[in-house]
Design a protein around this motif. Structure first.
Motif, PDB file in Angstrom:
ATOM      1  N   ASP A   5       0.834  -1.212   0.000  1.00 13.40           N
ATOM      2  CA  ASP A   5       0.000   0.000   0.000  1.00 13.40           C
ATOM      3  C   ASP A   5       0.863   1.255   0.000  1.00 13.40           C
ATOM      4  N   CYS A   6       2.053   1.148  -0.599  1.00 14.56           N
ATOM      5  CA  CYS A   6       2.950   2.305  -0.693  1.00 14.56           C
ATOM      6  C   CYS A   6       2.912   2.862  -2.119  1.00 14.56           C
ATOM      7  N   PRO A   7       3.336   4.122  -2.288  1.00 14.46           N
ATOM      8  CA  PRO A   7       3.383   4.684  -3.652  1.00 14.46           C
ATOM      9  C   PRO A   7       4.254   3.825  -4.569  1.00 14.46           C
ATOM     10  N   LEU A   8       3.929   3.811  -5.849  1.00 11.01           N
ATOM     11  CA  LEU A   8       4.653   2.972  -6.814  1.00 11.01           C
ATOM     12  C   LEU A   8       5.967   3.619  -7.212  1.00 11.01           C
ATOM     13  N   ASP A   9       7.014   2.810  -7.355  1.00 15.58           N
ATOM     14  CA  ASP A   9       8.232   3.341  -7.982  1.00 15.58           C
ATOM     15  C   ASP A   9       8.107   3.173  -9.500  1.00 15.58           C
ATOM     16  N   LEU A  13       5.193   0.934 -11.404  1.00 13.44           N
ATOM     17  CA  LEU A  13       4.244   1.650 -12.259  1.00 13.44           C
ATOM     18  C   LEU A  13       4.344   1.129 -13.689  1.00 13.44           C
ATOM     19  N   GLY A  14       5.588   0.949 -14.161  1.00 18.50           N
ATOM     20  CA  GLY A  14       5.807   0.497 -15.540  1.00 18.50           C
ATOM     21  C   GLY A  14       5.178  -0.859 -15.792  1.00 18.50           C
ATOM     22  N   SER A  15       5.443  -1.849 -14.940  1.00 17.78           N
ATOM     23  CA  SER A  15       4.942  -3.184 -15.265  1.00 17.78           C
ATOM     24  C   SER A  15       3.411  -3.222 -15.140  1.00 17.78           C
ATOM     25  N   ARG A  16       2.856  -2.492 -14.185  1.00 15.19           N
ATOM     26  CA  ARG A  16       1.387  -2.474 -14.080  1.00 15.19           C
ATOM     27  C   ARG A  16       0.761  -1.734 -15.264  1.00 15.19           C
ATOM     28  N   THR A  17       1.429  -0.675 -15.702  1.00 17.36           N
ATOM     29  CA  THR A  17       0.890   0.072 -16.846  1.00 17.36           C
ATOM     30  C   THR A  17       0.957  -0.763 -18.118  1.00 17.36           C
ATOM     31  N   TRP A  18       2.093  -1.447 -18.336  1.00 18.68           N
ATOM     32  CA  TRP A  18       2.173  -2.322 -19.527  1.00 18.68           C
ATOM     33  C   TRP A  18       1.078  -3.381 -19.471  1.00 18.68           C
ATOM     34  N   HIS A  45      -2.193   9.543 -27.273  1.00 20.55           N
ATOM     35  CA  HIS A  45      -1.574  10.872 -27.227  1.00 20.55           C
ATOM     36  C   HIS A  45      -1.797  11.540 -25.879  1.00 20.55           C
ATOM     37  N   ILE A  46      -3.001  11.435 -25.365  1.00 20.04           N
ATOM     38  CA  ILE A  46      -3.284  12.052 -24.057  1.00 20.04           C
ATOM     39  C   ILE A  46      -2.522  11.314 -22.958  1.00 20.04           C
ATOM     40  N   PHE A  47      -2.555   9.973 -23.008  1.00 18.88           N
ATOM     41  CA  PHE A  47      -1.812   9.148 -22.048  1.00 18.88           C
ATOM     42  C   PHE A  47      -0.350   9.595 -21.980  1.00 18.88           C
ATOM     43  N   SER A  48       0.247   9.845 -23.157  1.00 19.80           N
ATOM     44  CA  SER A  48       1.681  10.184 -23.202  1.00 19.80           C
ATOM     45  C   SER A  48       1.951  11.564 -22.598  1.00 19.80           C
ATOM     46  N   LYS A  49       0.908  12.367 -22.414  1.00 21.37           N
ATOM     47  CA  LYS A  49       1.123  13.676 -21.788  1.00 21.37           C
ATOM     48  C   LYS A  49       1.016  13.610 -20.279  1.00 21.37           C
ATOM     49  N   PHE A  50       0.342  12.590 -19.766  1.00 19.93           N
ATOM     50  CA  PHE A  50       0.095  12.521 -18.316  1.00 19.93           C
ATOM     51  C   PHE A  50       0.805  11.360 -17.637  1.00 19.93           C
ATOM     52  N   TYR A  51       1.485  10.474 -18.396  1.00 16.23           N
ATOM     53  CA  TYR A  51       2.135   9.327 -17.749  1.00 16.23           C
ATOM     54  C   TYR A  51       3.117   9.850 -16.704  1.00 16.23           C
ATOM     55  N   PRO A  52       2.958   9.428 -15.448  1.00 11.19           N
ATOM     56  CA  PRO A  52       3.689  10.095 -14.362  1.00 11.19           C
ATOM     57  C   PRO A  52       5.130   9.617 -14.170  1.00 11.19           C
ATOM     58  N   CYS A  53       5.896   9.638 -15.259  1.00 11.59           N
ATOM     59  CA  CYS A  53       7.349   9.412 -15.236  1.00 11.59           C
ATOM     60  C   CYS A  53       7.818  10.274 -16.390  1.00 11.59           C
ATOM     61  N   ALA A  57       7.490   9.576 -20.401  1.00 11.09           N
ATOM     62  CA  ALA A  57       6.457  10.277 -21.164  1.00 11.09           C
ATOM     63  C   ALA A  57       7.066  11.005 -22.359  1.00 11.09           C
ATOM     64  N   GLU A  58       8.215  11.664 -22.133  1.00  7.18           N
ATOM     65  CA  GLU A  58       8.850  12.393 -23.245  1.00  7.18           C
ATOM     66  C   GLU A  58       9.255  11.436 -24.358  1.00  7.18           C
ATOM     67  N   ASP A  59       9.863  10.304 -23.974  1.00  9.16           N
ATOM     68  CA  ASP A  59      10.273   9.335 -24.999  1.00  9.16           C
ATOM     69  C   ASP A  59       9.064   8.761 -25.722  1.00  9.16           C
ATOM     70  N   LEU A  60       7.987   8.504 -24.984  1.00  8.59           N
ATOM     71  CA  LEU A  60       6.784   7.962 -25.625  1.00  8.59           C
ATOM     72  C   LEU A  60       6.209   8.957 -26.632  1.00  8.59           C
ATOM     73  N   GLN A  61       6.233  10.231 -26.292  1.00 11.03           N
ATOM     74  CA  GLN A  61       5.735  11.238 -27.248  1.00 11.03           C
ATOM     75  C   GLN A  61       6.546  11.198 -28.544  1.00 11.03           C
ATOM     76  N   GLU A  62       7.866  11.036 -28.423  1.00  8.31           N
ATOM     77  CA  GLU A  62       8.712  10.909 -29.627  1.00  8.31           C
ATOM     78  C   GLU A  62       8.356   9.642 -30.394  1.00  8.31           C
ATOM     79  N   GLN A  63       8.159   8.538 -29.669  1.00 14.12           N
ATOM     80  CA  GLN A  63       7.796   7.279 -30.336  1.00 14.12           C
ATOM     81  C   GLN A  63       6.487   7.430 -31.110  1.00 14.12           C
ATOM     82  N   LEU A  64       5.523   8.117 -30.500  1.00 12.08           N
ATOM     83  CA  LEU A  64       4.213   8.270 -31.157  1.00 12.08           C
ATOM     84  C   LEU A  64       4.325   9.106 -32.427  1.00 12.08           C
TER      85      LEU A  64
END
Ligand code: FAD
Length: 116
Positions: A5-9, A13-18, A45-53, A57-64
């Protein structure tokens, strides 16, 4: 032991998001409507603006920009996301995933019935 029940590192976050993203792609329609196609493109596109890392997020925007979402069918979307994830794997020095297996991993379970 880490409490669950602690904040995600970044990695948690990455593995749960994938897991969410690949499962969402696994259940995308085979024959999406025009609205579903444009919504899915907008989602990423919206996801890539708010992904909390921020670096992620910046790299994903370039990938998109380089490789826009392939939204014409479930199989296209799942293969596209597999390639996007593999680019991140490569950047992080993780092994590449065999994209032929993506529906077994995220939708149908392995052929040997080990997920039944
Ligand atoms: P994960 O990479 O999280 O994978 C989870 C599971 O997905 C694996 O166990 C495997 O079964 C399956 N899988 C692996 N590859 C594929 C594939 N190609 N297709 C389908 N299934 C697959 N971390 C950073 O340090 N820097 C970044 O810039 C960064 N960018 C990210 C961008 C996004 C959009 C996301 C969602 C995460 C990002 N991360 C980043 C986190 C990173 O990708 C991993 O999630 C994290 O390092 C934990 O890795 P893991 O070993 O648990 O496996």
């Amino acid at each position: 032991v880490k409490r669950d029940d602690c904040p995600l590192d970044k990695d948690e976050l990455g593995s749960r998001t994938w897991s969410f993203l690949h499962t969402m792609a696994a259940y995308y329609p085979d024959n999406p409507t025009d609205e579903q196609k444009s919504d899915m493109t907008r989602f990423f596109h919206i996801f890539s603006k708010f992904y909390p890392c921020s670096v992620c997020a910046e790299d994903l925007q370039e990938q998109l920009k380089r490789t826009p979402p392939q939204i014409n069918s479930q199989s296209q979307l799942s293969q596209w996301l597999c390639i996007i994830h593999n680019e991140v794997n490569k950047k992080l020095g993780k092994p590449e995933f065999d994209c032929k297996l993506v529906n077994q991993r995220w939708r149908d379970g392995w052929k040997d019935s080990s997920c039944d």
